[in-house]
Design a protein around this motif. Structure first.
Motif, short mmCIF file in Angstrom:
data_model
loop_
_atom_site.label_atom_id
_atom_site.label_comp_id
_atom_site.label_asym_id
_atom_site.label_seq_id
_atom_site.Cartn_x
_atom_site.Cartn_y
_atom_site.Cartn_z
N LEU A 220 -67.05 39.32 -24.41
CA LEU A 220 -65.61 39.12 -24.43
C LEU A 220 -65.12 38.52 -23.12
O LEU A 220 -64.28 37.61 -23.10
CB LEU A 220 -64.89 40.44 -24.71
CG LEU A 220 -63.36 40.36 -24.76
CD1 LEU A 220 -62.90 39.41 -25.85
CD2 LEU A 220 -62.76 41.74 -24.99
N SER B 150 -66.28 34.79 -22.99
CA SER B 150 -65.65 34.00 -24.05
C SER B 150 -64.19 33.72 -23.70
O SER B 150 -63.71 32.59 -23.82
CB SER B 150 -65.74 34.74 -25.39
OG SER B 150 -67.07 34.86 -25.81
N ASP C 96 -58.01 40.86 -34.66
CA ASP C 96 -59.22 40.07 -34.43
C ASP C 96 -60.03 40.62 -33.26
O ASP C 96 -61.27 40.57 -33.28
CB ASP C 96 -58.84 38.60 -34.17
CG ASP C 96 -58.29 37.92 -35.42
OD1 ASP C 96 -58.59 38.41 -36.52
OD2 ASP C 96 -57.57 36.92 -35.30
N PHE D 48 -63.89 41.85 -33.24
CA PHE D 48 -64.83 41.42 -32.20
C PHE D 48 -65.54 42.63 -31.62
O PHE D 48 -66.76 42.63 -31.44
CB PHE D 48 -64.05 40.68 -31.10
CG PHE D 48 -64.91 40.00 -30.07
CD1 PHE D 48 -65.21 38.65 -30.18
CD2 PHE D 48 -65.39 40.69 -28.97
CE1 PHE D 48 -66.00 38.02 -29.22
CE2 PHE D 48 -66.17 40.08 -28.01
CZ PHE D 48 -66.47 38.73 -28.13
N SER E 279 -68.10 44.22 -34.34
CA SER E 279 -69.33 43.46 -34.60
C SER E 279 -70.26 43.48 -33.40
O SER E 279 -71.48 43.44 -33.57
CB SER E 279 -68.99 42.03 -34.98
OG SER E 279 -68.33 41.35 -33.90
N HIS E 280 -69.72 43.56 -32.18
CA HIS E 280 -70.57 43.57 -30.99
C HIS E 280 -71.12 44.96 -30.68
O HIS E 280 -72.29 45.12 -30.34
CB HIS E 280 -69.79 43.03 -29.78
CG HIS E 280 -69.63 41.54 -29.81
ND1 HIS E 280 -68.82 40.90 -30.70
CD2 HIS E 280 -70.19 40.56 -29.04
CE1 HIS E 280 -68.87 39.60 -30.50
NE2 HIS E 280 -69.69 39.37 -29.51
N LEU F 29 -61.01 33.48 -31.13
CA LEU F 29 -61.12 34.87 -31.53
C LEU F 29 -61.04 35.05 -33.05
O LEU F 29 -61.54 36.03 -33.60
CB LEU F 29 -60.03 35.69 -30.85
CG LEU F 29 -60.11 37.22 -30.93
CD1 LEU F 29 -61.42 37.74 -30.35
CD2 LEU F 29 -58.92 37.84 -30.18
N SER G 174 -63.95 36.04 -35.48
CA SER G 174 -64.50 37.41 -35.46
C SER G 174 -64.04 38.23 -36.66
O SER G 174 -64.63 39.26 -36.97
CB SER G 174 -64.07 38.13 -34.18
OG SER G 174 -64.50 37.43 -33.04
N VAL H 37 -68.07 30.47 -32.59
CA VAL H 37 -66.86 30.53 -31.77
C VAL H 37 -66.24 29.14 -31.65
O VAL H 37 -65.03 28.96 -31.82
CB VAL H 37 -67.18 31.09 -30.37
CG1 VAL H 37 -65.94 31.06 -29.49
CG2 VAL H 37 -67.71 32.51 -30.48
#
Length: 371
Positions: free
Chosen positions: A117, A120, A146, A150, A153-154, A233, A236, A276
């Protein structure tokens, strides 16, 4: 009357809040590395790098938060950022020590979330600010949803990997194509990588088209298409079931055909970068490259709220795949969509929890929806 203060969010205040929270998460990672950090991702960075990054985050959170407070802009948000950074320092900050990291059967990827994050946002927020096709704020409507996607999922990356590996390894073990495997494994790594990109993109494009044309699958995929603004973003926003289905469908042919670990790892890196980039709000004119690689304008038309584009541009890497499938469509003269989102906005509710429950419910419309 709506207060004008609510319509003007302070970039410094929200940046301080984000950096303060990320710094606090980073300190937790230092305290509990076995449980909160991913073994696979730890190999990609050093402890010294992580400490320097934490220090930079702490300093930036204090500076931006203080500036926002002095300017009387979103003071509560700024104070939350400063408070988070302060708590991170009180918990040890960059001086947290730990013994050798032990092994656990599972762990969360909180380190992957923090570092991914941070970089990005560091790259894409300025790029979209100065090179964006549309003038939208990083704090546009739906950004919290969103960001939560993010995070999910991470942080759950290892569990997702375990489920995907379990679902594909069994099937891959039953398949046997010795001649084809020998041919692929005889290729140099760079050629294996190129072939892997084509094979994986073809697999995901076929499944992607099924998402759009099979009603029960569309209910999962509609979550991804519910974003009303496109930026780095927005990509995601994917239902957890879709993540598992898509990653399984992509990894299966790569395992069956015996691509080398180096080629597969290189492909995984490409997926992260291009996913992305394809959603990013970048108005750069790429010219002929738009017919070779999937770039923002190409994928944005796939997300267009336009009847002529609901069944096109399924590839995520190579437009060649759509050309072969007969689903390639890119308007000339550098045209961009005027609106994004599902055609029936009322069918997708707001918020990550309700969006995850939505495919399993019989409701056809929601009062509090993405419009």
């Amino acid at each position: 009357m709506i207060s004008t203060a609510r319509t003007h969010r302070s970039f410094f205040a929200y940046s301080a809040a984000l950096l303060g929270l990320l710094s606090l998460f980073a300190v937790f990672c230092f305290h509990f590395p076995e449980l909160l950090t991913s073994k696979e991702f730890r190999a990609a960075y050093t402890e010294q790098f992580a400490r320097h990054l934490l220090l930079a985050g702490l300093v930036a959170a204090f500076v931006m938060g203080t500036l926002a407070i002095l300017r009387d802009r979103n003071k509560r948000v700024a104070l939350a950022g400063v408070a988070s950074a302060t708590l991170a320092v009180l918990l040890g900050g960059t001086n947290v020590t730990f013994d050798a990291i032990g092994k656990t059967p599972y762990s969360l990827g909180l380190d992957w979330f923090v570092i991914s994050l941070f970089f990005s946002a560091l790259v894409f927020v300025p790029l979209e600010r100065y090179l964006g096709q549309r003038r939208i704020s990083p704090l546009r409507p739906g950004w919290r949803t969103d960001l939560t996607y993010f995070f999910m999922s991470h942080v759950l990356v290892q569990f997702i990997l375990i489920l995907v590996t379990a679902s594909t390894s069994t099937v891959a073990g039953l398949a046997a194509f010795p001649a084809l495997k020998d041919l692929i494994q005889a290729m140099p790594t760079w050629l294996q990588f190129l072939v892997a990109v084509f094979v994986a993109d073809l697999a995901q494009a076929l499944l992607h088209r099924a998402y759009h044309n099979t009603p029960w699958l569309w209910r999962f995929h509609a979550v991804h298409h519910s974003s009303r603004e496109m930026d780095w973003l927005a990509g995601s926003r994917i239902h957890l079931v879709e993540i598992l289905l898509t990653r399984s469908a992509v990894m299966l042919p790569l395992l069956v055909l015996g691509f080398s670990a180096s080629a597969v790892n290189a492909y995984v890196i490409l997926v992260g970068l291009q996913a992305v980039l394809a959603h990013a709000n970048l108005g750069i004119r790429f010219g002929w490259l738009e017919y070779v690689l999937v770039l923002p304008r190409y994928h944005h038309w796939h997300h267009a709220r336009h009847a002529d584009y609901i069944d096109v541009n399924y590839a995520i890497h190579l437009p060649l795949v759509d050309m072969l499938m007969g689903t390639f469509k890119l308007p000339p003269h550098h045209a961009w969509p005027s609106e994004y989102g599902v055609m029936k906005l009322e069918t997708v509710p707001r918020g990550i929890v309700r969006q995850h429950l939505m495919p399993f419910r019989s409701r056809k419309a929601y009062d509090d929806h993405v419009a």
